[in-house]
Design a protein around this motif. Sequence first.
Motif, short mmCIF file in Angstrom:
data_model
loop_
_atom_site.label_atom_id
_atom_site.label_comp_id
_atom_site.label_asym_id
_atom_site.label_seq_id
_atom_site.Cartn_x
_atom_site.Cartn_y
_atom_site.Cartn_z
N GLY A 70 1.47 6.88 -0.31
CA GLY A 70 2.34 5.76 -0.64
C GLY A 70 3.73 6.19 -1.04
O GLY A 70 4.30 7.12 -0.46
N TYR A 71 4.25 5.56 -2.09
CA TYR A 71 5.62 5.82 -2.53
C TYR A 71 5.67 5.97 -4.05
O TYR A 71 4.81 5.44 -4.77
N LEU B 3 1.60 -4.36 -1.43
CA LEU B 3 1.34 -5.63 -0.75
C LEU B 3 0.77 -6.65 -1.73
O LEU B 3 1.16 -7.83 -1.74
N ASP B 4 -0.14 -6.21 -2.58
CA ASP B 4 -0.80 -7.10 -3.53
C ASP B 4 0.19 -7.64 -4.56
O ASP B 4 0.24 -8.84 -4.84
N GLU B 5 1.02 -6.75 -5.12
CA GLU B 5 1.92 -7.14 -6.20
C GLU B 5 3.16 -7.87 -5.70
O GLU B 5 3.58 -8.88 -6.28
N VAL B 6 3.76 -7.38 -4.63
CA VAL B 6 5.03 -7.93 -4.18
C VAL B 6 4.85 -9.10 -3.22
O VAL B 6 5.57 -10.09 -3.28
N TRP B 7 3.86 -9.00 -2.31
CA TRP B 7 3.65 -10.05 -1.32
C TRP B 7 2.43 -10.93 -1.63
O TRP B 7 2.24 -11.95 -0.99
N HIS C 112 10.57 8.16 -3.23
CA HIS C 112 10.07 9.24 -2.40
C HIS C 112 8.75 8.84 -1.73
O HIS C 112 7.95 8.11 -2.30
N THR C 113 8.56 9.36 -0.52
CA THR C 113 7.31 9.14 0.21
C THR C 113 6.31 10.22 -0.16
O THR C 113 6.63 11.40 -0.17
N VAL C 114 5.09 9.80 -0.47
CA VAL C 114 3.99 10.73 -0.68
C VAL C 114 3.07 10.56 0.53
O VAL C 114 2.37 9.56 0.65
N ASP D 208 6.78 -0.54 4.59
CA ASP D 208 7.65 0.57 4.99
C ASP D 208 9.08 0.09 5.29
O ASP D 208 10.05 0.73 4.89
N VAL D 209 9.18 -1.05 5.94
CA VAL D 209 10.50 -1.59 6.28
C VAL D 209 11.28 -1.92 5.01
O VAL D 209 12.45 -1.54 4.86
#
Length: 231
Positions: free
Chosen positions: A225-226, A183-187, A219-221, A199-200
């Motif tokens: 996270g991912y 969220l911090d880096e991308v949005w 992959h989901t952890v 998630d979407v």
Amino acid sequence: MHTILLIEDEQGVADFIKTGLEEEGYRVKHTINGLIGIEHLKKNTVDVVLLDILLPEMNGLEVCKKIREEGFKELPVLMLTALGSPENVVLGLDSGADDYLAKPFKLIELKARIRTLLRRSDYKGNNNVETENTYTFADLELNDDSKTLTRKGKEISLTSTEYRLILMFIKNSRKVLSRTELLDEVWGINFDMGTNVVDVYVNYLRKKLDKHGTEKLIHTVIGMGYVLKQE
């Protein structure tokens, strides 16, 4: 001063958004349908499009596709929708939208999304500068100058948000990234506002990658996270 094109047929909603954004210092052009909005884009400079899905004549999904077909590939498009189900969100992303915001929403959240799109967008109209600056992982190759991603030599069509997401993964391959970090880096949002936007987008990016290769890479952890890694 940044210019925002608002395509919204509900006058009350449009007035609310226009007044709030103009108070923030934005220039807002409002049109009531997509056909008028697209014509405005062809003749004027616009920095962000706010696009309602439920529009007359041509719905928002069709309008978004048309915007991309007209050559506005990198122009940030934020969908405004009362249809907040994951299926409808995916349809919005598939049409070429960069982000979505479910109605009803708070003006402060809309402003935050717009600031993020403006800050992180690489939209520069018709200016195209291309040099070699590539990242590779497994059979993925990402060129950060041309903003393209290929898998096994086949180009994968991405929205600007999806592009920033895969760039984050490739730069941090094999590292588990939390939803907060993404969220911090991308949005540009450093806290979880109670949305499943990460998630979407991750699931939608996965589908695009999986179409071009047999090995799953994202992959989901559970509970953490991912991670981008090879199995």
